[in-house]
Motif scaffolding. Structure first.
Motif, PDB file in Angstrom:
ATOM      1  N   ASP A  38       0.851  -1.192   0.000  1.00  0.00           N
ATOM      2  CA  ASP A  38       0.000   0.000   0.000  1.00  0.00           C
ATOM      3  C   ASP A  38       0.885   1.241   0.000  1.00  0.00           C
ATOM      4  OD1 ASP A  38      -2.465   1.456   0.133  1.00  0.00           O
ATOM      5  OD2 ASP A  38      -2.142   1.759   2.283  1.00  0.00           O
ATOM      6  N   MET A  39       1.728   1.359  -1.012  1.00  0.00           N
ATOM      7  CA  MET A  39       2.703   2.456  -1.058  1.00  0.00           C
ATOM      8  C   MET A  39       2.070   3.733  -1.583  1.00  0.00           C
ATOM      9  SD  MET A  39       6.319   0.644  -2.100  1.00  0.00           S
ATOM     10  CE  MET A  39       5.800   0.033  -3.707  1.00  0.00           C
ATOM     11  N   ARG A  40       2.528   4.850  -1.017  1.00  0.00           N
ATOM     12  CA  ARG A  40       2.052   6.179  -1.408  1.00  0.00           C
ATOM     13  C   ARG A  40       3.265   7.084  -1.592  1.00  0.00           C
ATOM     14  NH1 ARG A  40      -3.771   5.491  -1.612  1.00  0.00           N
ATOM     15  NH2 ARG A  40      -4.041   3.551  -0.420  1.00  0.00           N
ATOM     16  N   HIS A  47       2.983  11.000  -7.277  1.00  0.00           N
ATOM     17  CA  HIS A  47       2.814   9.766  -8.059  1.00  0.00           C
ATOM     18  C   HIS A  47       1.517   9.091  -7.633  1.00  0.00           C
ATOM     19  CE1 HIS A  47       6.998  10.031  -9.475  1.00  0.00           C
ATOM     20  NE2 HIS A  47       7.311  10.372  -8.230  1.00  0.00           N
ATOM     21  N   GLU A  48       0.920   8.361  -8.540  1.00  0.00           N
ATOM     22  CA  GLU A  48      -0.359   7.720  -8.255  1.00  0.00           C
ATOM     23  C   GLU A  48      -0.297   6.210  -8.494  1.00  0.00           C
ATOM     24  OE1 GLU A  48      -3.327   9.591 -10.650  1.00  0.00           O
ATOM     25  OE2 GLU A  48      -3.304  11.470  -9.507  1.00  0.00           O
ATOM     26  N   ALA A  49      -1.218   5.520  -7.835  1.00  0.00           N
ATOM     27  CA  ALA A  49      -1.512   4.106  -8.111  1.00  0.00           C
ATOM     28  C   ALA A  49      -0.324   3.185  -7.826  1.00  0.00           C
ATOM     29  CB  ALA A  49      -1.989   3.938  -9.551  1.00  0.00           C
ATOM     30  N   TYR A  50       0.221   3.289  -6.609  1.00  0.00           N
ATOM     31  CA  TYR A  50       1.257   2.356  -6.157  1.00  0.00           C
ATOM     32  C   TYR A  50       0.731   1.423  -5.064  1.00  0.00           C
ATOM     33  CZ  TYR A  50       5.096   4.324  -8.870  1.00  0.00           C
ATOM     34  OH  TYR A  50       5.918   4.699  -9.907  1.00  0.00           O
ATOM     35  N   SER A  51      -0.575   1.332  -4.912  1.00  0.00           N
ATOM     36  CA  SER A  51      -1.150   0.481  -3.871  1.00  0.00           C
ATOM     37  C   SER A  51      -1.757  -0.785  -4.489  1.00  0.00           C
ATOM     38  CB  SER A  51      -2.231   1.225  -3.084  1.00  0.00           C
ATOM     39  OG  SER A  51      -2.894   0.344  -2.185  1.00  0.00           O
ATOM     40  N   ASP A  83      13.274   4.536  -1.261  1.00  0.00           N
ATOM     41  CA  ASP A  83      13.500   3.148  -0.857  1.00  0.00           C
ATOM     42  C   ASP A  83      14.874   2.957  -0.221  1.00  0.00           C
ATOM     43  OD1 ASP A  83      13.118   0.426  -0.553  1.00  0.00           O
ATOM     44  OD2 ASP A  83      13.610  -0.064  -2.622  1.00  0.00           O
ATOM     45  N   ILE A  84      15.898   3.595  -0.774  1.00  0.00           N
ATOM     46  CA  ILE A  84      17.269   3.276  -0.364  1.00  0.00           C
ATOM     47  C   ILE A  84      17.883   4.284   0.599  1.00  0.00           C
ATOM     48  CG2 ILE A  84      17.617   2.098  -2.566  1.00  0.00           C
ATOM     49  CD1 ILE A  84      19.373   4.423  -3.467  1.00  0.00           C
ATOM     50  N   ALA A  85      17.208   5.389   0.867  1.00  0.00           N
ATOM     51  CA  ALA A  85      17.827   6.477   1.634  1.00  0.00           C
ATOM     52  C   ALA A  85      18.268   6.058   3.026  1.00  0.00           C
ATOM     53  CB  ALA A  85      16.864   7.663   1.723  1.00  0.00           C
ATOM     54  N   GLY A  86      17.536   5.172   3.671  1.00  0.00           N
ATOM     55  CA  GLY A  86      17.850   4.799   5.050  1.00  0.00           C
ATOM     56  C   GLY A  86      18.776   3.620   5.181  1.00  0.00           C
ATOM     57  N   PRO A 117      11.518   3.346   5.581  1.00  0.00           N
ATOM     58  CA  PRO A 117      10.348   4.062   5.063  1.00  0.00           C
ATOM     59  C   PRO A 117       9.074   3.337   5.493  1.00  0.00           C
ATOM     60  CG  PRO A 117      11.345   2.730   3.340  1.00  0.00           C
ATOM     61  CD  PRO A 117      12.240   2.601   4.534  1.00  0.00           C
ATOM     62  N   PRO A 118       7.902   3.899   5.226  1.00  0.00           N
ATOM     63  CA  PRO A 118       6.649   3.256   5.655  1.00  0.00           C
ATOM     64  C   PRO A 118       6.456   1.845   5.090  1.00  0.00           C
ATOM     65  CG  PRO A 118       6.244   5.524   5.001  1.00  0.00           C
ATOM     66  CD  PRO A 118       7.652   5.216   4.615  1.00  0.00           C
ATOM     67  N   PHE A 119       7.160   1.543   4.019  1.00  0.00           N
ATOM     68  CA  PHE A 119       7.034   0.219   3.403  1.00  0.00           C
ATOM     69  C   PHE A 119       8.240  -0.672   3.705  1.00  0.00           C
ATOM     70  CE2 PHE A 119       8.462   3.458   0.382  1.00  0.00           C
ATOM     71  CZ  PHE A 119       9.725   2.984   0.043  1.00  0.00           C
ATOM     72  N   GLY A 120       9.124  -0.220   4.592  1.00  0.00           N
ATOM     73  CA  GLY A 120      10.344  -0.977   4.897  1.00  0.00           C
ATOM     74  C   GLY A 120      10.344  -1.510   6.313  1.00  0.00           C
ATOM     75  N   SER A 121      11.360  -2.330   6.611  1.00  0.00           N
ATOM     76  CA  SER A 121      11.533  -2.886   7.954  1.00  0.00           C
ATOM     77  C   SER A 121      12.991  -2.747   8.374  1.00  0.00           C
ATOM     78  CB  SER A 121      11.135  -4.367   7.976  1.00  0.00           C
ATOM     79  OG  SER A 121      11.439  -4.955   9.226  1.00  0.00           O
ATOM     80  N   LYS A 122      13.208  -2.266   9.588  1.00  0.00           N
ATOM     81  CA  LYS A 122      14.571  -2.173  10.110  1.00  0.00           C
ATOM     82  C   LYS A 122      15.124  -3.536  10.491  1.00  0.00           C
ATOM     83  CE  LYS A 122      15.887   1.031  12.879  1.00  0.00           C
ATOM     84  NZ  LYS A 122      15.987   1.942  14.045  1.00  0.00           N
TER      85      LYS A 122
END
Length: 325
Positions: free
Chosen positions: A55-57, A61-65, A224-227, A236-241
């Motif tokens: 459910d990426m936002r 950009h649109e429609a990544y969910s 995606d890769i910044a962290g 990010p909201p779609f990632g896991s530490k």
């Protein structure tokens, strides 16, 4: 679309001496949009990602969910954080075997199914007479989905997205980098404490080429890769530490061979043109006991499918396949 965050207790699923919980998010259409034989999709993310991957936002950009895409077609979609990942008791990641993750995920699916059938998942939402449970998984999630289906009979059908039933290999742009695979020759008997995520991650020369196709917008790749990548310092909201070290073994030959060969349910194999199956047309042979195996390969798509410009082709085909199960 109705959205609900859920936490279920899965302590009894594993022999770990502490309380365990799995976090999930349910996405539901209005009750009058459910079909006559409701289908529920349970989705598991890949390594380094969380349930937010579905459910990426992104600003501008649109429609990544993927969740929204499927709910618009009358499906119930439940995105689940693996045990040890995202919001699912991340503190135990280092102690988990892949079988523990599969068992805990199965327990969560069972409990969420019971709540849907009993009308207790979302306040005011009626009981759902579920016709079929479909398990889908991206990368690590695909492998775990197969293990769940074979060992626990969790699903009526499975979608294996970006994971090879034969040998999962991250493609490399340079020929001299492809030899990294010699460092991944593990078995399921190898204990998780024998793996060093940092050491193993360093043995793979390139992640950007296998994970993102060149036409993915630069700001989305950066998000995606910044962290940190693939081991994240911030997520990010779609990632896991957190990432259970046991998943290192999933890049070894034949890692899910026995479970894949045991499946008798329908199997959907979804791959990008640049993905983790070196010989994609051989993938159906891994599921020899199933009489219903579908292979779909999407152009201009790398391993992380939901970032691809062609992601809707995969989602459309997957939704159509789910309707036939």
């Amino acid at each position: 679309m109705i959205r609900a965050d859920i936490t279920v207790d899965v302590t009894s699923s594993c022999e770990l001496e502490r309380q365990l919980a799995i976090a999930a998010t349910a996405f539901l259409p209005p009750p009058d949009r459910l079909g006559p034989d409701p289908r529920v999709v349970f989705a598991l993310p890949g390594g380094g990602y969380s349930r937010g991957y579905f459910d990426m936002r992104f600003d501008g950009h649109e429609a990544y969910s993927q969740a929204e895409h499927h709910v618009e077609r009358g499906l119930i979609f439940v995105a689940v954080d693996h045990l040890g990942v995202g919001d699912s008791t991340p503190e135990v990641a280092d102690a988990l075997r892949i079988e523990d993750i599969a068992a805990a995920n199965h327990s969560a699916v069972q409990q969420i199914t019971d709540q849907l059938r009993g009308g207790g998942l979302v306040e005011g939402y009626p009981a759902v007479d579920i016709a079929k449970r479909i398990g889908i998984g991206q990368s690590m999630g695909g492998g775990v989905t197969v293990i769940m289906a074979a060992r626990h009979r969790t699903y009526d059908a499975v979608g294996v997205l970006g994971y090879s039933g034969i040998h999962t290999v991250l493609p490399q742009k340079r020929e001299e980098d492809k030899g990294y695979v010699r460092h991944f020759q593990h078995t399921r008997d190898d204990a998780p404490e024998t793996f060093s995520l940092a050491e193993k991650a360093a043995q793979i020369p390139d992640y950007l080429y296998p994970f993102h196709y060149e036409d993915v917008p630069a700001d989305i790749v950066e998000a995606d890769i910044a962290g940190g990548y693939p081991i994240r310092e911030t997520a990010p909201p779609f990632g896991s530490k957190t990432l259970p070290p046991a998943v290192v073994g999933m890049l070894s030959p034949g890692y899910i061979k026995e479970e894949a060969a045991a499946l008798t349910i329908p199997v959907f194999i979804g791959l990008g043109e640049r993905d983790t199956a070196p010989e994609p047309h051989q993938e159906p042979t891994a599921y020899g006991a199933s009489s219903d195996v579908t292979l779909f390969i999407v152009e201009r798509m790398a391993h992380m499918h939901n970032f691809a410009s062609t992601r809707h082709k995969l989602w459309d085909r997957l939704a159509a396949w789910i309707s036939t199960v």
